[in-house]
Design a protein around this motif. Structure first.
Motif, PDB file in Angstrom:
ATOM      1  N   ALA A 166       0.840  -1.203   0.000  1.00 37.15           N
ATOM      2  CA  ALA A 166       0.000   0.000   0.000  1.00 37.15           C
ATOM      3  C   ALA A 166       0.874   1.252   0.000  1.00 37.15           C
ATOM      4  O   ALA A 166       0.600   2.228  -0.719  1.00 37.15           O
ATOM      5  CB  ALA A 166      -0.933  -0.004   1.218  1.00 37.15           C
ATOM      6  N   ILE A 167       1.937   1.236   0.806  1.00 39.82           N
ATOM      7  CA  ILE A 167       2.848   2.386   0.870  1.00 39.82           C
ATOM      8  C   ILE A 167       3.660   2.483  -0.414  1.00 39.82           C
ATOM      9  O   ILE A 167       3.802   3.570  -0.998  1.00 39.82           O
ATOM     10  CB  ILE A 167       3.776   2.267   2.097  1.00 39.82           C
ATOM     11  CG1 ILE A 167       2.963   2.344   3.386  1.00 39.82           C
ATOM     12  CG2 ILE A 167       4.854   3.344   2.074  1.00 39.82           C
ATOM     13  CD1 ILE A 167       3.747   2.001   4.633  1.00 39.82           C
ATOM     14  N   LEU A 222       2.490  10.526   0.936  1.00 41.68           N
ATOM     15  CA  LEU A 222       1.747   9.355   1.388  1.00 41.68           C
ATOM     16  C   LEU A 222       0.425   9.775   2.010  1.00 41.68           C
ATOM     17  O   LEU A 222      -0.622   9.179   1.743  1.00 41.68           O
ATOM     18  CB  LEU A 222       2.590   8.577   2.396  1.00 41.68           C
ATOM     19  CG  LEU A 222       2.011   7.264   2.917  1.00 41.68           C
ATOM     20  CD1 LEU A 222       2.000   6.211   1.817  1.00 41.68           C
ATOM     21  CD2 LEU A 222       2.803   6.772   4.132  1.00 41.68           C
ATOM     22  N   HIS A 223       0.471  10.810   2.825  1.00 39.45           N
ATOM     23  CA  HIS A 223      -0.704  11.250   3.585  1.00 39.45           C
ATOM     24  C   HIS A 223      -1.667  12.097   2.758  1.00 39.45           C
ATOM     25  O   HIS A 223      -2.701  12.531   3.291  1.00 39.45           O
ATOM     26  CB  HIS A 223      -0.255  12.035   4.817  1.00 39.45           C
ATOM     27  CG  HIS A 223       0.355  11.175   5.873  1.00 39.45           C
ATOM     28  ND1 HIS A 223       0.919  11.695   7.023  1.00 39.45           N
ATOM     29  CD2 HIS A 223       0.493   9.828   5.959  1.00 39.45           C
ATOM     30  CE1 HIS A 223       1.383  10.699   7.763  1.00 39.45           C
ATOM     31  NE2 HIS A 223       1.135   9.563   7.136  1.00 39.45           N
ATOM     32  N   THR A 224      -1.343  12.343   1.507  1.00 39.64           N
ATOM     33  CA  THR A 224      -2.283  13.032   0.621  1.00 39.64           C
ATOM     34  C   THR A 224      -2.716  12.098  -0.518  1.00 39.64           C
ATOM     35  O   THR A 224      -3.304  12.555  -1.505  1.00 39.64           O
ATOM     36  CB  THR A 224      -1.669  14.318   0.044  1.00 39.64           C
ATOM     37  OG1 THR A 224      -0.382  14.034  -0.524  1.00 39.64           O
ATOM     38  CG2 THR A 224      -1.494  15.372   1.134  1.00 39.64           C
ATOM     39  N   THR A 225      -2.421  10.814  -0.371  1.00 42.26           N
ATOM     40  CA  THR A 225      -2.853   9.812  -1.344  1.00 42.26           C
ATOM     41  C   THR A 225      -4.133   9.158  -0.830  1.00 42.26           C
ATOM     42  O   THR A 225      -4.101   8.419   0.158  1.00 42.26           O
ATOM     43  CB  THR A 225      -1.776   8.736  -1.549  1.00 42.26           C
ATOM     44  OG1 THR A 225      -0.571   9.349  -2.017  1.00 42.26           O
ATOM     45  CG2 THR A 225      -2.238   7.695  -2.553  1.00 42.26           C
ATOM     46  N   PRO A 226      -5.271   9.425  -1.457  1.00 46.69           N
ATOM     47  CA  PRO A 226      -6.536   8.854  -0.955  1.00 46.69           C
ATOM     48  C   PRO A 226      -6.519   7.334  -0.983  1.00 46.69           C
ATOM     49  O   PRO A 226      -5.908   6.709  -1.855  1.00 46.69           O
ATOM     50  CB  PRO A 226      -7.579   9.405  -1.938  1.00 46.69           C
ATOM     51  CG  PRO A 226      -6.944  10.611  -2.558  1.00 46.69           C
ATOM     52  CD  PRO A 226      -5.475  10.307  -2.614  1.00 46.69           C
ATOM     53  N   ALA A 227      -7.177   6.748  -0.028  1.00 51.75           N
ATOM     54  CA  ALA A 227      -7.298   5.291   0.023  1.00 51.75           C
ATOM     55  C   ALA A 227      -8.119   4.802  -1.159  1.00 51.75           C
ATOM     56  O   ALA A 227      -9.015   5.497  -1.646  1.00 51.75           O
ATOM     57  CB  ALA A 227      -7.974   4.874   1.326  1.00 51.75           C
ATOM     58  N   PRO A 254      -9.863   9.188   4.139  1.00 52.02           N
ATOM     59  CA  PRO A 254      -8.880   8.167   4.536  1.00 52.02           C
ATOM     60  C   PRO A 254      -7.691   8.161   3.587  1.00 52.02           C
ATOM     61  O   PRO A 254      -7.860   8.171   2.363  1.00 52.02           O
ATOM     62  CB  PRO A 254      -9.664   6.856   4.460  1.00 52.02           C
ATOM     63  CG  PRO A 254     -10.842   7.140   3.591  1.00 52.02           C
ATOM     64  CD  PRO A 254     -11.153   8.591   3.763  1.00 52.02           C
ATOM     65  N   VAL A 255      -6.503   8.170   4.172  1.00 57.50           N
ATOM     66  CA  VAL A 255      -5.263   8.139   3.399  1.00 57.50           C
ATOM     67  C   VAL A 255      -4.368   7.026   3.929  1.00 57.50           C
ATOM     68  O   VAL A 255      -4.592   6.488   5.006  1.00 57.50           O
ATOM     69  CB  VAL A 255      -4.516   9.495   3.467  1.00 57.50           C
ATOM     70  CG1 VAL A 255      -5.353  10.610   2.868  1.00 57.50           C
ATOM     71  CG2 VAL A 255      -4.120   9.832   4.908  1.00 57.50           C
TER      72      VAL A 255
END
Length: 297
Positions: free
Chosen positions: A69-70, A125-130, A217-218
């Motif tokens: 995922a990362i 990473l934290h601005t990549t939507p789930a 969610p990210v």
């Protein structure tokens, strides 16, 4: 060390051109370096973890999904996981790209690496939507696998609300495990239930965050502290990059990650200043410190 036939098959290795040696250390499993010669004559390395028992299978499935995922969101941030499973003798395994750790980078490295600092990569990473999970119509809070923080399994059932996920899948789930391991504690249960019923909705309910819009969610690492970051070459080749490893991922509120990072340290003011240029504090900003304290529980 032994390389099981199932691992040879899943990686399509030539056993006569492959060696496996102990490499690194872990408190929960055995770790090794697999070195092989490919059909075209090039050398390639892999990193392998092995352990016994059902808990190890769960841990490795969670780490496999977490790494990918990362890696899918920020390929230069962590190695990809290539395989996980159970060998013929019941040993659980996880095989990833080899991460050649290095404390320093050369002048040549600086010319060819991604150019992104660790803060910039975590912000990306934290601005990549789930992704939207199968069976749902929009991204959800949770993760497709149970993940482990250390040796503690964390349930990640999908939920529409971040506040519900944090309350049920983290605070109350951890309380239940504490009681299973140590017996009932009336005072502790009362305290946690008060936090769940009063503090969680007050600070992180959808109608409290981003002017009532809630949070998206990210991808978050889930166990990011100074011991799970460094510099290294993914795949054992190419330039030195800022990297992370040993994740326990979840699709959640990015600030949940920051609470963990604050709690264990290793990330200074410069890191957070750069991070927040790309990933600003969630509104209401004046409650940011309160949310950090909540996420440190």
């Amino acid at each position: 060390m032994k390389l099981h036939p199932s691992i040879i098959r899943v990686l399509s290795l030539d056993p006569n051109a492959t060696t496996v040696t102990a490499h690194g250390s872990s408190g929960f499993n055995a770790t090794a370096k697999i070195s092989t010669t490919l059909k075209d004559g090039t050398r390639k390395n892999f990193f392998m973890k092995t352990a016994s028992g059902k808990d190890a299978e769960i841990m490795f499935r969670g780490e496999h999904a977490s790494l990918n995922a990362i890696h899918n969101a920020v390929p230069t941030l962590c190695p990809a996981s290539l395989a996980t499973g159970v060998s013929e003798d019941g040993t659980a395994y996880l095989v990833t790209d080899f991460l050649d750790m290095s404390p320093h980078s050369s002048a040549a490295d600086s010319k060819h690496h991604s150019g992104m600092s660790l803060a910039a990569k975590i912000a990306k990473l934290h601005t990549t939507p789930a992704p939207t999970p199968k069976g749902h119509s929009r991204p959800m809070f949770g993760f497709p696998e149970t993940t482990c923080c250390g040796d503690t399994a964390q349930p990640n059932d999908y939920r529409e609300s971040w506040a519900d996920f944090y309350a049920q899948n983290r605070l109350l789930a951890m309380l239940d495990k504490c009681e299973r391991n140590n017996g009932k504690d009336v005072e502790l249960r009362s305290m946690v239930e008060r936090i769940v019923s009063a503090v969680v909705p007050r600070l992180i309910a959808d109608d409290r965050l981003n002017d009532g819009k809630g949070v998206t969610p990210v991808v978050i690492h889930g166990d990011l502290w100074s011991g799970n970051k460094g510099k290294g070459r993914i795949g054992g080749k190419g330039p030195v990059e800022a990297v992370v490893f040993d994740p326990s991922a979840v699709y959640g509120h990015n600030e949940y990650e920051l609470g963990i990072m604050n709690m264990f340290g290793g990330f200074g003011k410069n890191f957070f200043d750069e991070y927040h240029k790309t990933c600003p504090k969630t509104s209401p900003v004046d409650e940011y410190d309160d949310r950090m304290q909540l996420y440190e529980l």
